[in-house]
Write a protein that holds these residues in place. Structure first.
Motif, PDB file in Angstrom:
ATOM      1  N   PRO A   1       0.831  -1.200   0.000  1.00 32.80           N
ATOM      2  CA  PRO A   1       0.000   0.000   0.000  1.00 32.80           C
ATOM      3  C   PRO A   1       0.863   1.246   0.000  1.00 32.80           C
ATOM      4  O   PRO A   1       1.968   1.256   0.537  1.00 32.80           O
ATOM      5  N   ALA A   2       0.363   2.307  -0.596  1.00 32.57           N
ATOM      6  CA  ALA A   2       1.106   3.567  -0.646  1.00 32.57           C
ATOM      7  C   ALA A   2       0.895   4.343   0.641  1.00 32.57           C
ATOM      8  O   ALA A   2      -0.146   4.255   1.281  1.00 32.57           O
ATOM      9  N   ALA A   3       1.897   5.110   1.032  1.00 27.64           N
ATOM     10  CA  ALA A   3       1.771   6.002   2.188  1.00 27.64           C
ATOM     11  C   ALA A   3       0.988   7.237   1.770  1.00 27.64           C
ATOM     12  O   ALA A   3       0.756   7.480   0.593  1.00 27.64           O
ATOM     13  N   GLY A   4       0.582   8.023   2.757  1.00 25.76           N
ATOM     14  CA  GLY A   4      -0.167   9.247   2.496  1.00 25.76           C
ATOM     15  C   GLY A   4       0.671  10.291   1.784  1.00 25.76           C
ATOM     16  O   GLY A   4       1.837  10.075   1.472  1.00 25.76           O
ATOM     17  N   ASP A   5       0.057  11.451   1.541  1.00 20.57           N
ATOM     18  CA  ASP A   5       0.722  12.523   0.808  1.00 20.57           C
ATOM     19  C   ASP A   5       2.045  12.931   1.420  1.00 20.57           C
ATOM     20  O   ASP A   5       2.976  13.297   0.712  1.00 20.57           O
ATOM     21  N   ASP A   6       2.149  12.894   2.762  1.00 20.64           N
ATOM     22  CA  ASP A   6       3.411  13.275   3.388  1.00 20.64           C
ATOM     23  C   ASP A   6       4.307  12.061   3.621  1.00 20.64           C
ATOM     24  O   ASP A   6       5.350  12.159   4.244  1.00 20.64           O
ATOM     25  N   GLY A   7       3.907  10.896   3.107  1.00 17.22           N
ATOM     26  CA  GLY A   7       4.737   9.712   3.185  1.00 17.22           C
ATOM     27  C   GLY A   7       4.650   8.971   4.497  1.00 17.22           C
ATOM     28  O   GLY A   7       5.451   8.089   4.739  1.00 17.22           O
ATOM     29  N   ALA A   8       3.698   9.299   5.372  1.00 18.32           N
ATOM     30  CA  ALA A   8       3.631   8.652   6.672  1.00 18.32           C
ATOM     31  C   ALA A   8       2.451   7.686   6.762  1.00 18.32           C
ATOM     32  O   ALA A   8       1.403   7.908   6.178  1.00 18.32           O
TER      33      ALA A   8
ATOM     34  N   TYR B   1      -3.405   3.910   8.786  1.00 19.83           N
ATOM     35  CA  TYR B   1      -3.974   5.032   8.037  1.00 19.83           C
ATOM     36  C   TYR B   1      -2.868   5.764   7.299  1.00 19.83           C
ATOM     37  O   TYR B   1      -1.744   5.870   7.790  1.00 19.83           O
ATOM     38  N   ASP B   2      -3.216   6.324   6.155  1.00 15.01           N
ATOM     39  CA  ASP B   2      -2.319   7.252   5.469  1.00 15.01           C
ATOM     40  C   ASP B   2      -2.439   8.599   6.180  1.00 15.01           C
ATOM     41  O   ASP B   2      -3.546   9.097   6.349  1.00 15.01           O
ATOM     42  N   HIS B   3      -1.333   9.147   6.578  1.00 17.51           N
ATOM     43  CA  HIS B   3      -1.335  10.457   7.230  1.00 17.51           C
ATOM     44  C   HIS B   3      -1.525  11.516   6.135  1.00 17.51           C
ATOM     45  O   HIS B   3      -0.744  11.594   5.201  1.00 17.51           O
ATOM     46  N   ARG B   4      -2.566  12.304   6.262  1.00 15.99           N
ATOM     47  CA  ARG B   4      -2.917  13.264   5.215  1.00 15.99           C
ATOM     48  C   ARG B   4      -2.566  14.697   5.559  1.00 15.99           C
ATOM     49  O   ARG B   4      -2.628  15.564   4.700  1.00 15.99           O
TER      50      ARG B   4
ATOM     51  N   ARG C   1       3.687   6.672  14.210  1.00 15.61           N
ATOM     52  CA  ARG C   1       3.914   7.112  12.833  1.00 15.61           C
ATOM     53  C   ARG C   1       5.184   6.457  12.259  1.00 15.61           C
ATOM     54  O   ARG C   1       6.226   6.441  12.908  1.00 15.61           O
ATOM     55  N   PHE C   2       5.039   5.968  11.041  1.00 17.81           N
ATOM     56  CA  PHE C   2       6.140   5.337  10.330  1.00 17.81           C
ATOM     57  C   PHE C   2       6.241   5.918   8.928  1.00 17.81           C
ATOM     58  O   PHE C   2       5.247   6.357   8.352  1.00 17.81           O
ATOM     59  N   ALA C   3       7.430   5.867   8.357  1.00 21.71           N
ATOM     60  CA  ALA C   3       7.654   6.406   7.015  1.00 21.71           C
ATOM     61  C   ALA C   3       7.017   5.532   5.934  1.00 21.71           C
ATOM     62  O   ALA C   3       6.588   6.046   4.904  1.00 21.71           O
ATOM     63  N   ASP C   4       6.962   4.222   6.172  1.00 17.96           N
ATOM     64  CA  ASP C   4       6.433   3.311   5.163  1.00 17.96           C
ATOM     65  C   ASP C   4       6.069   1.984   5.823  1.00 17.96           C
ATOM     66  O   ASP C   4       6.304   1.779   7.015  1.00 17.96           O
ATOM     67  N   TYR C   5       5.501   1.076   5.052  1.00 14.04           N
ATOM     68  CA  TYR C   5       5.071  -0.206   5.597  1.00 14.04           C
ATOM     69  C   TYR C   5       6.243  -1.110   5.949  1.00 14.04           C
ATOM     70  O   TYR C   5       6.113  -1.987   6.808  1.00 14.04           O
ATOM     71  N   ASP C   6       7.396  -0.925   5.339  1.00 18.31           N
ATOM     72  CA  ASP C   6       8.572  -1.694   5.744  1.00 18.31           C
ATOM     73  C   ASP C   6       8.940  -1.358   7.189  1.00 18.31           C
ATOM     74  O   ASP C   6       9.306  -2.239   7.966  1.00 18.31           O
ATOM     75  N   ALA C   7       8.834  -0.076   7.568  1.00 19.98           N
ATOM     76  CA  ALA C   7       9.129   0.329   8.943  1.00 19.98           C
ATOM     77  C   ALA C   7       8.084  -0.220   9.909  1.00 19.98           C
ATOM     78  O   ALA C   7       8.411  -0.612  11.035  1.00 19.98           O
ATOM     79  N   VAL C   8       6.823  -0.274   9.485  1.00 20.91           N
ATOM     80  CA  VAL C   8       5.780  -0.871  10.311  1.00 20.91           C
ATOM     81  C   VAL C   8       6.114  -2.345  10.556  1.00 20.91           C
ATOM     82  O   VAL C   8       6.052  -2.832  11.692  1.00 20.91           O
TER      83      VAL C   8
END
Length: 119
Positions: A7-14, A110-113, A72-79
């Motif tokens: 899945p893609a991260a939100g607009d700010d990448g979080a 959630y994608d951080h918006r 908060r994480f930068a991407d799903y790999d960090a999660v």
């Protein structure tokens, strides 16, 4: 999860990982310390590539104390680095299980918006 199926991260990448747990009132302060102690707290000492911070929410809720963590994480790999490959499952260490009366078995992502702060 990696590759084009991720899945893609939100607009700010979080990515924000949200999870709920409940304690008996007598255990609430100890559980909060377990999470936020400056030297040993699970959330306070969390680090690693892609970790961006946390918010901890607490409220009295009908004879229980509810806690909500928002990590908060930068991407799903960090999660996945934090919670494992099956990162939708709750990550509840044994010490937390001793303090919690109950908890959600899964976390929601959630994608951080965006965010706004006032002075």
């Amino acid at each position: 999860m990696s590759g084009s199926d991720e899945p893609a991260a939100g607009d700010d990448g979080a990515i924000v990982r949200v999870w709920h747990g409940w304690t008996d009132p007598a255990d609430a302060d100890a559980y909060e310390r377990f999470l936020t102690d400056p030297e040993e707290g699970l959330l306070e000492t969390l680090d690693g590539d892609g970790y961006l911070g946390y918010d901890l929410l607490r409220r009295e809720a009908g004879g229980e104390v509810e806690f909500v963590t928002q990590i908060r994480f930068a991407d799903y790999d960090a999660v996945a680095e934090f919670a494992g490959e099956n990162y939708e499952r709750a990550h509840v260490p044994e010490e937390a299980r001793e303090l919690l009366a109950r908890w959600e078995d899964e976390a929601t992502h959630y994608d951080h918006r965006g965010a706004a702060r006032t002075a």
